[in-house]
Design a protein around this motif. Sequence first.
Motif, PDB file in Angstrom:
ATOM      1  N   ASP A 296       6.740 -19.927  13.001  1.00 25.58           N
ATOM      2  CA  ASP A 296       5.852 -18.773  13.235  1.00 25.58           C
ATOM      3  C   ASP A 296       4.568 -18.852  12.430  1.00 25.58           C
ATOM      4  N   ALA A 297       4.273 -20.016  11.837  1.00 28.69           N
ATOM      5  CA  ALA A 297       3.052 -20.230  11.054  1.00 28.69           C
ATOM      6  C   ALA A 297       2.964 -19.298   9.851  1.00 28.69           C
ATOM      7  N   GLY A 298       4.090 -18.753   9.397  1.00 34.44           N
ATOM      8  CA  GLY A 298       4.080 -17.867   8.237  1.00 34.44           C
ATOM      9  C   GLY A 298       3.831 -16.406   8.556  1.00 34.44           C
ATOM     10  N   ILE A 299       3.811 -16.038   9.840  1.00 39.61           N
ATOM     11  CA  ILE A 299       3.571 -14.635  10.207  1.00 39.61           C
ATOM     12  C   ILE A 299       4.694 -13.741   9.686  1.00 39.61           C
ATOM     13  N   GLY A 300       5.911 -14.260   9.655  1.00 32.18           N
ATOM     14  CA  GLY A 300       7.031 -13.471   9.144  1.00 32.18           C
ATOM     15  C   GLY A 300       6.849 -13.077   7.693  1.00 32.18           C
ATOM     16  N   ASP A 301       6.307 -13.977   6.880  1.00 32.67           N
ATOM     17  CA  ASP A 301       6.053 -13.647   5.474  1.00 32.67           C
ATOM     18  C   ASP A 301       4.976 -12.570   5.353  1.00 32.67           C
ATOM     19  N   VAL A 302       3.935 -12.651   6.173  1.00 25.94           N
ATOM     20  CA  VAL A 302       2.902 -11.624   6.171  1.00 25.94           C
ATOM     21  C   VAL A 302       3.493 -10.289   6.621  1.00 25.94           C
ATOM     22  N   GLN A 303       4.347 -10.334   7.630  1.00 21.67           N
ATOM     23  CA  GLN A 303       4.986  -9.114   8.125  1.00 21.67           C
ATOM     24  C   GLN A 303       5.778  -8.426   7.022  1.00 21.67           C
ATOM     25  N   ALA A 304       6.507  -9.220   6.234  1.00 21.29           N
ATOM     26  CA  ALA A 304       7.304  -8.631   5.157  1.00 21.29           C
ATOM     27  C   ALA A 304       6.417  -7.963   4.115  1.00 21.29           C
ATOM     28  N   ARG A 305       5.243  -8.531   3.864  1.00 21.22           N
ATOM     29  CA  ARG A 305       4.342  -7.950   2.860  1.00 21.22           C
ATOM     30  C   ARG A 305       3.713  -6.647   3.350  1.00 21.22           C
ATOM     31  N   ILE A 306       3.345  -6.579   4.608  1.00 24.03           N
ATOM     32  CA  ILE A 306       2.678  -5.366   5.091  1.00 24.03           C
ATOM     33  C   ILE A 306       3.675  -4.262   5.397  1.00 24.03           C
TER      34      ILE A 306
ATOM     35  N   THR B 125       6.093  -3.214   3.677  1.00 26.35           N
ATOM     36  CA  THR B 125       6.339  -2.398   2.488  1.00 26.35           C
ATOM     37  C   THR B 125       5.155  -1.500   2.163  1.00 26.35           C
ATOM     38  N   ARG B 126       4.035  -1.692   2.828  1.00 28.57           N
ATOM     39  CA  ARG B 126       2.819  -0.933   2.535  1.00 28.57           C
ATOM     40  C   ARG B 126       2.399  -0.018   3.678  1.00 28.57           C
ATOM     41  N   LEU B 127       3.017  -0.154   4.840  1.00 28.46           N
ATOM     42  CA  LEU B 127       2.708   0.692   5.982  1.00 28.46           C
ATOM     43  C   LEU B 127       3.665   1.869   6.045  1.00 28.46           C
ATOM     44  N   GLU B 128       3.194   2.976   6.610  1.00 24.66           N
ATOM     45  CA  GLU B 128       4.078   4.101   6.877  1.00 24.66           C
ATOM     46  C   GLU B 128       5.022   3.731   8.023  1.00 24.66           C
ATOM     47  N   ALA B 129       6.118   4.474   8.110  1.00 21.46           N
ATOM     48  CA  ALA B 129       7.148   4.139   9.100  1.00 21.46           C
ATOM     49  C   ALA B 129       6.580   4.129  10.516  1.00 21.46           C
ATOM     50  N   GLY B 130       5.736   5.111  10.845  1.00 21.44           N
ATOM     51  CA  GLY B 130       5.212   5.193  12.201  1.00 21.44           C
ATOM     52  C   GLY B 130       4.146   4.166  12.521  1.00 21.44           C
ATOM     53  N   GLU B 131       3.623   3.468  11.494  1.00 22.37           N
ATOM     54  CA  GLU B 131       2.553   2.494  11.706  1.00 22.37           C
ATOM     55  C   GLU B 131       3.071   1.085  11.967  1.00 22.37           C
ATOM     56  N   LYS B 132       4.328   0.827  11.657  1.00 16.81           N
ATOM     57  CA  LYS B 132       4.839  -0.542  11.689  1.00 16.81           C
ATOM     58  C   LYS B 132       4.856  -1.099  13.106  1.00 16.81           C
ATOM     59  N   GLN B 133       4.334  -2.308  13.228  1.00 13.42           N
ATOM     60  CA  GLN B 133       4.256  -2.989  14.510  1.00 13.42           C
ATOM     61  C   GLN B 133       4.423  -4.486  14.268  1.00 13.42           C
ATOM     62  N   PRO B 134       5.352  -5.160  14.966  1.00 13.82           N
ATOM     63  CA  PRO B 134       5.497  -6.609  14.773  1.00 13.82           C
ATOM     64  C   PRO B 134       4.199  -7.347  15.077  1.00 13.82           C
TER      65      PRO B 134
ATOM     66  N   VAL C 164      -2.913   2.804  14.805  1.00 14.84           N
ATOM     67  CA  VAL C 164      -2.684   1.672  13.901  1.00 14.84           C
ATOM     68  C   VAL C 164      -1.825   0.612  14.576  1.00 14.84           C
ATOM     69  N   ARG C 165      -0.806   1.033  15.283  1.00 18.43           N
ATOM     70  CA  ARG C 165       0.065   0.065  15.960  1.00 18.43           C
ATOM     71  C   ARG C 165      -0.701  -0.725  17.023  1.00 18.43           C
ATOM     72  N   ILE C 166      -1.570  -0.044  17.754  1.00 21.86           N
ATOM     73  CA  ILE C 166      -2.373  -0.751  18.758  1.00 21.86           C
ATOM     74  C   ILE C 166      -3.287  -1.769  18.089  1.00 21.86           C
ATOM     75  N   ALA C 167      -3.905  -1.376  16.977  1.00 25.15           N
ATOM     76  CA  ALA C 167      -4.801  -2.302  16.275  1.00 25.15           C
ATOM     77  C   ALA C 167      -4.048  -3.513  15.756  1.00 25.15           C
ATOM     78  N   LEU C 168      -2.840  -3.307  15.231  1.00 25.67           N
ATOM     79  CA  LEU C 168      -2.053  -4.432  14.719  1.00 25.67           C
ATOM     80  C   LEU C 168      -1.578  -5.349  15.836  1.00 25.67           C
ATOM     81  N   LEU C 169      -1.660  -4.882  17.046  1.00 29.16           N
ATOM     82  CA  LEU C 169      -1.247  -5.691  18.185  1.00 29.16           C
ATOM     83  C   LEU C 169      -2.418  -6.280  18.946  1.00 29.16           C
ATOM     84  N   ASN C 170      -3.575  -5.602  18.911  1.00 26.27           N
ATOM     85  CA  ASN C 170      -4.629  -5.931  19.873  1.00 26.27           C
ATOM     86  C   ASN C 170      -5.993  -6.195  19.253  1.00 26.27           C
ATOM     87  N   ASN C 171      -6.149  -5.955  17.958  1.00 29.17           N
ATOM     88  CA  ASN C 171      -7.463  -6.118  17.327  1.00 29.17           C
ATOM     89  C   ASN C 171      -7.873  -7.595  17.311  1.00 29.17           C
ATOM     90  N   PRO C 172      -9.048  -7.945  17.854  1.00 27.00           N
ATOM     91  CA  PRO C 172      -9.453  -9.362  17.901  1.00 27.00           C
ATOM     92  C   PRO C 172      -9.625  -9.979  16.515  1.00 27.00           C
TER      93      PRO C 172
END
Length: 479
Positions: free
Chosen positions: A31-41, A43-52, A84-92
């Motif tokens: 996954d090119a390290g995306i999983g490690d980045v996911q784990a870091r963010i 812990t810093r996002l609110e529950a409703g903001e989390k998006q793979p 926030v979830r849309i941005a984490l999925l779709n922001n260029p």
Amino acid sequence: MSSAPLMRLAAGALVVTSLLALSGCATLSEDAGIGDVQARIDTRLEAGEKQPLQWLQTAEARQQAAAEVDRLLASGPLSADAAVRIALLNNPELQMRLAELGIADSDRVQAGRLRNPGFSYGRLKRGDEIEIERTFLFDIFGLLTIPARTAIEERRVEETQLRVAGEVMRIAHDTRKAWIDAVAARQAETYWLQVREAAEASATLGRRMAEVGHWGVREQAREQGFYADATARLAMARQQSVETREALIRQLGLWGGQTSVALPERLPDLPGAPRTDANVEQAAIRDRLDVRLARRQAEGLAKSAGLTQATRFVNVLEGRIMNNSSNEMPTQRGYEIELSLPIFDWGDAKLARAEAVYMQAVENVRATALRARSEARESWLRYRTAFDLARHYRDEIVPLRKRIAEENVLRYNGMLISVFELLMDAREQIQSVIGAIEAQRDFWRAEADLRTALTVGSPAASSLSNPQPAARAAAAGGH
């Protein structure tokens, strides 16, 4: 076949096998390290903001992401968490950052692989004598430094992950602030529309009262001026609403039919109580990604400086296996090692540069930590001031103006005050409502900035707005 050739063949095979094992063990991450980045963010996002997080590299992945975006947009007025979830999925820009992970992972794998060997073949003829020269060349120094180079690139991969995690979090917080601005601008536009309609009715009333002789030119001009000012303020509010909405759309990466996103009519209510001060300086030093990145860079440079010192005299170390044959002489076999001699460059400048870069990184850690402490304190104070001010408007100023307006209506009905005094009070009430909207907006922006200052890095420069001048200008037509 004698035992000597067999031993030489076995030794050669063992060397080749060892080279392949050392240079081919590094492989690309799934996954090119995306999983490690996911784990870091996470812990810093609110529950409703989390998006793979997804690195959209294929048409199928983009279609799936677009379908999820459509689903979030169709679920009703867009909430801050959904934005926030849309941005984490779709922001260029986020997709650009995720590509950095792939680049860093590729560099790591490349560092763990030996440079391709070389082979040369020569055929020389002198009279009846034919001489054939065959050479096999491989990089001995590159082989010896594979572990060190791989360790350096692995540290750079971790640094890239920290940096990308920080950028992802910044995109999330910027999206939330863009949503706050867009909703606040829409709320203000709606209110200014109501003000303009009331001003139009007041101007019409003034004209009729002037026609029957109850008002003079001065009073009628006041009402007409208030109507003209309210019309201008409405136009400005509409422009502000368009600009903030487009800023949000850009942050979400939307286009085409998706731009008709539905926003709530007003900002969320204030929380019942503000956040408690749990030593914000300590939290910033512990959790901020820019502090962690600065520390990791300093550690990596310290180890890189050690490698520089160990290899300061060795620039090129190559080995050659030679096999020369002739039709008149016995075959020549042997090897050759090429080593650059430190005659002109002793590597002292190279070592001094590495040490200077390391000391620079150490000071960067210190500067980053000092900045983090200061920004945490500043953001906390801004957050508390914004909360207290917004609550003051909600609990004191707006209810007081409303109570005064209700009392003036009763006095007007009892013919104790004139219609002009009633209208004057209505204009003063505009000031309090606009101030309340701006104070509420500033609070939610300050809350987002505080989260940035405690978990990511430096928040965008901002300050609490002063709602008085704009609101006073709106009411200036009645003074």
